[in-house]
Scaffold this active site. Structure first.
Site, mmCIF file in Angstrom:
data_model
loop_
_atom_site.group_PDB
_atom_site.id
_atom_site.type_symbol
_atom_site.label_atom_id
_atom_site.label_comp_id
_atom_site.label_asym_id
_atom_site.label_seq_id
_atom_site.Cartn_x
_atom_site.Cartn_y
_atom_site.Cartn_z
ATOM 1 C CB SER A 137 9.779 25.170 20.858
ATOM 2 O OG SER A 137 8.478 25.494 20.833
ATOM 3 C CE1 TYR A 151 10.714 27.342 26.031
ATOM 4 C CE2 TYR A 151 9.277 27.493 24.107
ATOM 5 C CZ TYR A 151 9.895 26.748 24.974
ATOM 6 O OH TYR A 151 9.739 25.416 24.910
#
Length: 242
Positions: A137, A151
């Site tokens: 990501s 995250y």
């Protein structure tokens, strides 16, 4: 011999788009999913409509035995040539101080432990020419303050894992790379509690819009294919400029 690729989280979003794209490119596909049987059946039907073989396996990728069963199912299609580590979860968006330890553990288990377990199976089963693509990501370098920095931290670990595994497997001619999507229009935002996040974020994305799953799938397909034969240990950003 047709390529045989395992995709985790293959019933929705980036995973489903990747399964469909790879099937059209000639791959036989084994994909894992958690609980949406209808979505998995739809992806499987599209794989078969493309003239390829497919198998949909309900599996929790944080469970080592379930991961072994997934790869055993894939072996029925032929020798494994590719893995797309895509299964992922976020948690409710909010300040770091409000992070629930249960959400933290779930994010680490699915987004990192699951990747490691699947890559371990792939490394045991692949021969020369095999390729692994980890879905990371853009959060790994942006940090995601006030949203989900845990995250982001796990995705940074994914990038490090990608680089290290690429170097370890290079002598066996197995390539390992990652893609780092930005804000992509999938239902993962619903889990975070902001289902319209892709639209809300458009103004801060340099290209002025959220990405689409197939735009990430295109990068994944390239990394798995022969045109990327000299690419390993690389993280390709697909983030609209973020």
């Amino acid at each position: 011999m047709n390529p045989v690729t395992v995709i985790t989280g293959g019933s929705r979003g980036i995973g489903a788009a990747t399964a469909r794209r790879l099937a059209l490119a000639g791959h036989d596909i084994a994909f894992a999913y958690r609980r949406d049987h209808d979505a998995a059946a739809a992806v499987l039907a599209d794989i078969e409509a493309a003239g390829r073989r497919g198998v949909a396996v309900p599996a929790d990728t944080t469970d080592a035995d379930a991961v072994t069963a997934l790869f055993d199912a894939a072996a029925a299609l032929g020798e494994l040539t590719g893995l797309v580590n895509n299964a992922g979860v976020t948690s409710p968006i909010g300040p770091f101080v409000d992070l629930d330890p249960a959400d933290l553990r779930r994010v680490v288990d699915v987004n990192l432990i699951g990747y490691v377990l699947c890559a371990q199976q792939a490394a045991r089963r692949m021969g020369p020419g095999g390729a692994v693509v980890n879905v990371s990501s853009a959060a790994a370098t942006l940090g995601s303050p006030n949203e989900y920095i845990h995250y982001a931290a796990v995705k940074a670990a994914t990038d490090t894992f990608t680089v290290g595994l690429a170097k370890e497997l290079a002598p066996r001619r197995i390539r390992v790379n990652a893609v780092a999507p930005g804000i992509i229009r999938t239902d993962i935002h619903t889990i975070s509690g902001v289902p319209d996040r892709a639209d809300r974020a458009a103004g801060r994305i340099p290209l002025g819009r959220a990405g689409e799953p197939d735009e990430v799938a295109a990068a994944i397909a390239w990394l798995l294919g022969p045109d990327a034969s000299y690419t390993t240990g690389t993280v390709i950003r697909v983030s609209g400029g973020l």
